[in-house]
Design a protein around this motif. Structure first.
Motif, mmCIF file in Angstrom:
data_model
loop_
_atom_site.group_PDB
_atom_site.id
_atom_site.type_symbol
_atom_site.label_atom_id
_atom_site.label_comp_id
_atom_site.label_asym_id
_atom_site.label_seq_id
_atom_site.Cartn_x
_atom_site.Cartn_y
_atom_site.Cartn_z
ATOM 1 N N ALA A 116 0.863 -1.174 0.000
ATOM 2 C CA ALA A 116 0.000 0.000 0.000
ATOM 3 C C ALA A 116 0.907 1.234 0.000
ATOM 4 N N PRO A 117 0.424 2.398 -0.423
ATOM 5 C CA PRO A 117 1.282 3.592 -0.423
ATOM 6 C C PRO A 117 1.981 3.824 0.907
ATOM 7 N N THR A 118 1.216 3.728 1.996
ATOM 8 C CA THR A 118 1.791 3.678 3.344
ATOM 9 C C THR A 118 0.900 2.769 4.193
ATOM 10 N N SER A 119 1.447 2.320 5.303
ATOM 11 C CA SER A 119 0.691 1.499 6.232
ATOM 12 C C SER A 119 1.160 1.850 7.637
ATOM 13 N N TYR A 120 0.604 1.161 8.635
ATOM 14 C CA TYR A 120 0.973 1.436 10.021
ATOM 15 C C TYR A 120 1.424 0.160 10.724
ATOM 16 N N LEU A 121 2.277 0.341 11.712
ATOM 17 C CA LEU A 121 2.606 -0.727 12.643
ATOM 18 C C LEU A 121 1.633 -0.646 13.811
ATOM 19 N N TYR A 122 1.262 -1.819 14.340
ATOM 20 C CA TYR A 122 0.341 -1.872 15.472
ATOM 21 C C TYR A 122 0.932 -2.756 16.562
ATOM 22 N N HIS A 123 0.532 -2.488 17.799
ATOM 23 C CA HIS A 123 1.008 -3.285 18.932
ATOM 24 C C HIS A 123 0.277 -4.617 19.041
ATOM 25 N N THR A 124 -0.916 -4.712 18.463
ATOM 26 C CA THR A 124 -1.702 -5.940 18.572
ATOM 27 C C THR A 124 -2.274 -6.320 17.212
#
Length: 338
Positions: A148-156
Motif C-alpha cells: 500500500a502507499p503507506t501502512s501502520y505498525l500496530y502493537h496488537t
C-alpha cells in the motif's frame, strides 16, 4: 554492550511500533546498521539542514510535516543547491563509510550506483540508525513487504495502539500471522503487526513473481496525486527515478537508482515497439544532451511519472509539449510480452 567486529555499540533504546524513546547509537566506519525511522533522508554533506528540514532528521521522523512546511522555493533549493542524495526505508541495511560528530555517511544496500560499490551513499544523523543481532540474523528470512502507499505498525493483531506509519516497499522479517495481520520483527528486535490488506509475504527477493508491465503501471497508479520530493524513495514522496526504481524493486527487479544510469541499462526499444512498463528518458538539448528525467510508459500513448517540485505523480500523453521534444530513448527491463 555488543561488540560487532571492532565496533562498540551502546545499548540501543529504540522505537517499538512507533513509540518515541531516547535513542543512543555509537557508530564507526565499516559497521553494518539498519534504518530506524520510517524513511531516512541522505544529504550531500553533514550539518547542512535548514530549520525547515529538522522534521526529516529526527527519530521518529515527521516526513509529512517536512513536506507540508516547505515552500516551493525551499523545495527547489533541495535540488538546485544539490542538498540531497537519496532516501532509505525502515529496516534497510546500510554500511557506515564515515563519521563526523553525530552524523554518518552510509551506503544503502540494494540501491546500485557506479558512484559507490556498496550502494548509493549520503550523510544522515546516526540517531536514525540502529543495530541488533536479533534483527540482523533475520534479514535473509521470509519477509513482509508493504504494497500500500503507506501502512501502520500496530502493537496488537486487533490493530489497537497504532504506531509508526511506514512506506510502500518497506520489508520486515516475517514472524507469524493472525487472520488479518502479519507479525513482523522491527530493527530494534521487538515486534509489531501489519495489516494483511496492506502487505504481502515472500520467502526471498527471488521469490517475488516477475511482473507484467501493466502490473508495474497499476502499482504506480496508487501514487497519483502524491507530491514530488527531490531524492524521494517512498510513499511519502518520490523523485522521477526514485519512482521508477521503487516500482521495479517492489516487484523483485533491481535497476540503477538514477535516471542517467537507468538509461544505459536494460534493452533499447524503438518507440513503435513500446509497451507498458518500459522506461522513457528525457534529455537536455532536444534529447541529445544529458538525461534529466524518466517516466514509465502506461499504455495508450501515455506515461506515468513523478515530474518536478511543482507537481504530483500524474499520467499524461507522451506527446505532451516540453517532454516529447526531449525524448532521448526507451529502455525495457522486462521480457517483451505479446
Amino acid at each position: 554492550m555488543a561488540l560487532i567486529g571492532c565496533i562498540l555499540v551502546k545499548p540501543i533504546i529504540s522505537q517499538a511500533a512507533g513509540n518515541s524513546e531516547e535513542h543512543v547509537f555509537e557508530a564507526e566506519e565499516d559497521m553494518i546498521a539498519y534504518i530506524d525511522v520510517a524513511v531516512a533522508t541522505l544529504w550531500t554533506e553533514p550539518n547542512i539542514l535548514r530549520e525547515v528540514d529538522q522534521p526529516s532528521a529526527s527519530n521518529p521522523v515527521a516526513i509529512w510535516k517536512w513536506k507540508e512546511d516547505m515552500t516551493y522555493e525551499q523545495e527547489l533549493q533541495l535540488s538546485g543547491d544539490g542538498m540531497l542524495e537519496t532516501q532509505a526505508l525502515y529496516g534497510n541495511k546500510v554500511t557506515i563509510l564515515e563519521t563526523e560528530g553525530e552524523w554518518v555517511k552510509v551506503a544503502v544496500d540494494g540501491q546500485p550506483t557506479p558512484k559507490e560499490e556498496l550502494g548509493y551513499s549520503g550523510w544522515m544523523p546516526a540517531s536514525q540508525l540502529t543495530y541488533t543481532t536479533k534483527f540482523a540474523n533475520k534479514t535473509d528470512d521470509p519477509f513482509v513487504m508493504v504494497d500500500a502507499p503507506t501502512s501502520y505498525l500496530y502493537h496488537t493483531p486487533a490493530f489497537r495502539h497504532q504506531g509508526m506509519e511506514i512506506s510502500y516497499n518497506t520489508r520486515l522479517p516475517y514472524l507469524g500471522e493472525s487472520k488479518h495481520a502479519y507479525r513482523v520483527m522491527l530493527p530494534s528486535g521487538s515486534h509489531a503487526w501489519v495489516k494483511k490488506a496492506d502487505a504481502k509475504t515472500y520467502e526471498s527477493q527471488k521469490a517475488i513473481p516477475t511482473p507484467t508491465g501493466q502490473a508495474l503501471v497499476e502499482a504506480g497508479k496508487q501514487f497519483l496525486g502524491l507530491h514530488y520530493l527531490w531524492a524521494g524513495m517512498s510513499g511519502f514522496g518520490f523523485d522521477c527515478s526514485g519512482f521508477t526504481f521503487t516500482l521495479y524493486q517492489s516487484h523483485g527487479i533491481t535497476i540503477p537508482r538514477d535516471s542517467s544510469i537507468q538509461a544505459t541499462h536494460g534493452e533499447p526499444v524503438a518507440y513503435e515497439d513500446i509497451q507498458p512498463g518500459d522506461l522513457l528518458f528525457f534529455a537536455h538539448d532536444q534529447g541529445k544532451g544529458s538525461v534529466h528525467h524518466v517516466a514509465m510508459y502506461a499504455g495508450d500513448g501515455k506515461m506515468i511519472h513523478s515530474p518536478n517540485s511543482k507537481k504530483d505523480v500524474e499520467i499524461i500523453p507522451v506527446t505532451t509539449k516540453g517532454y516529447y521534444e526531449e525524448l532521448s530513448g526507451i529502455r525495457r527491463y522486462l521480457s517483451k510480452t505479446d
